[in-house]
Design a protein around this motif. Structure first.
Motif, short mmCIF file in Angstrom:
data_model
loop_
_atom_site.label_atom_id
_atom_site.label_comp_id
_atom_site.label_asym_id
_atom_site.label_seq_id
_atom_site.Cartn_x
_atom_site.Cartn_y
_atom_site.Cartn_z
N LEU A 74 0.80 -1.22 0.00
CA LEU A 74 0.00 0.00 0.00
C LEU A 74 0.84 1.27 0.00
O LEU A 74 0.33 2.35 -0.26
CB LEU A 74 -0.92 0.02 1.22
N PHE A 75 2.11 1.15 0.29
CA PHE A 75 2.96 2.32 0.43
C PHE A 75 3.73 2.65 -0.85
O PHE A 75 4.80 3.23 -0.81
CB PHE A 75 3.92 2.13 1.61
N GLN A 76 3.15 2.31 -2.00
CA GLN A 76 3.79 2.60 -3.28
C GLN A 76 4.09 4.09 -3.46
O GLN A 76 5.08 4.45 -4.07
CB GLN A 76 2.90 2.13 -4.44
N VAL A 77 3.24 4.92 -2.90
CA VAL A 77 3.38 6.37 -3.05
C VAL A 77 4.72 6.86 -2.47
O VAL A 77 5.35 7.74 -3.04
CB VAL A 77 2.21 7.11 -2.36
N ILE A 78 5.15 6.27 -1.38
CA ILE A 78 6.39 6.72 -0.75
C ILE A 78 7.58 5.79 -1.03
O ILE A 78 8.68 6.02 -0.53
CB ILE A 78 6.22 6.89 0.78
N TYR A 79 7.38 4.78 -1.85
CA TYR A 79 8.43 3.81 -2.12
C TYR A 79 9.69 4.49 -2.68
O TYR A 79 10.80 4.22 -2.22
CB TYR A 79 7.96 2.72 -3.08
N SER A 80 9.54 5.37 -3.64
CA SER A 80 10.70 6.03 -4.26
C SER A 80 11.46 6.87 -3.24
O SER A 80 12.70 6.86 -3.22
CB SER A 80 10.26 6.91 -5.43
N ALA A 81 10.74 7.59 -2.39
CA ALA A 81 11.40 8.41 -1.36
C ALA A 81 12.12 7.50 -0.36
O ALA A 81 13.24 7.81 0.08
CB ALA A 81 10.37 9.28 -0.66
N TYR A 82 11.49 6.40 0.00
CA TYR A 82 12.10 5.45 0.93
C TYR A 82 13.38 4.88 0.34
O TYR A 82 14.43 4.84 1.00
CB TYR A 82 11.10 4.33 1.25
N GLU A 83 13.32 4.46 -0.90
CA GLU A 83 14.49 3.90 -1.58
C GLU A 83 15.60 4.94 -1.69
O GLU A 83 16.78 4.64 -1.47
CB GLU A 83 14.09 3.39 -2.98
N SER A 84 15.23 6.16 -1.98
CA SER A 84 16.21 7.25 -2.07
C SER A 84 16.88 7.50 -0.71
O SER A 84 18.09 7.71 -0.64
CB SER A 84 15.53 8.52 -2.57
N ALA A 85 16.09 7.48 0.34
CA ALA A 85 16.63 7.67 1.69
C ALA A 85 17.61 6.55 2.05
O ALA A 85 18.69 6.82 2.59
CB ALA A 85 15.51 7.76 2.71
N ILE A 86 17.25 5.33 1.74
CA ILE A 86 18.13 4.18 2.00
C ILE A 86 19.44 4.35 1.23
O ILE A 86 20.53 4.15 1.78
CB ILE A 86 17.45 2.85 1.62
N ASN A 87 19.33 4.76 -0.03
CA ASN A 87 20.54 4.95 -0.85
C ASN A 87 21.44 6.03 -0.26
O ASN A 87 22.65 5.86 -0.20
CB ASN A 87 20.16 5.32 -2.28
N GLN A 88 20.85 7.14 0.17
CA GLN A 88 21.64 8.24 0.73
C GLN A 88 22.31 7.85 2.04
O GLN A 88 23.50 8.11 2.24
CB GLN A 88 20.76 9.48 0.95
N VAL A 89 21.55 7.27 2.95
CA VAL A 89 22.11 6.88 4.25
C VAL A 89 23.21 5.84 4.06
O VAL A 89 24.29 5.93 4.67
CB VAL A 89 21.01 6.38 5.21
#
Length: 101
Positions: free
Chosen positions: A46-61
């Motif tokens: 259900l969280f497809q809307v924030i998936y890209s932001a989540y993936e981006s945050a993981i990549n940055q951290v």
């Protein structure tokens, strides 16, 4: 500066280098744990809307942890190098100065 003073300085540099090495290892461990938090689009559900932001945050951290691990190791290496330089300079000075401490 006497030998005892120099030993205190170089021992301090080496102690600090050990601390930076430990922190470098800890930063690397954090990066590996963050990488373990990755999920697939399917898992996002259900969280497809924030998936890209989540993936981006993981990549940055993850990237910053990797960079931090390398830079902290470089600080440790520089401290050890400086301690050795102090020791070598002291040995050279003793060889060239008559009656050196």
């Amino acid at each position: 500066m006497g030998e005892a003073d120099l030993k205190v300085i170089t021992d301090g540099l080496r102690t600090d280098a050990g601390m930076w090495d430990k922190q470098s290892s800890a930063m690397g461990e954090i990066g590996r744990k963050v990488d373990g938090m990755r999920i697939s689009r399917l898992e996002a559900g259900l969280f497809q809307v924030i998936y890209s932001a989540y993936e981006s945050a993981i990549n940055q951290v993850s990237a910053r942890c990797g960079e931090g691990e390398k830079r902290m190791a470089e600080v440790a290496d520089a401290l050890v190098k400086n301690a050795k330089a102090y020791d070598n300079h002291e040995a050279d000075t003793k060889k060239h100065v008559a009656g050196a401490y």
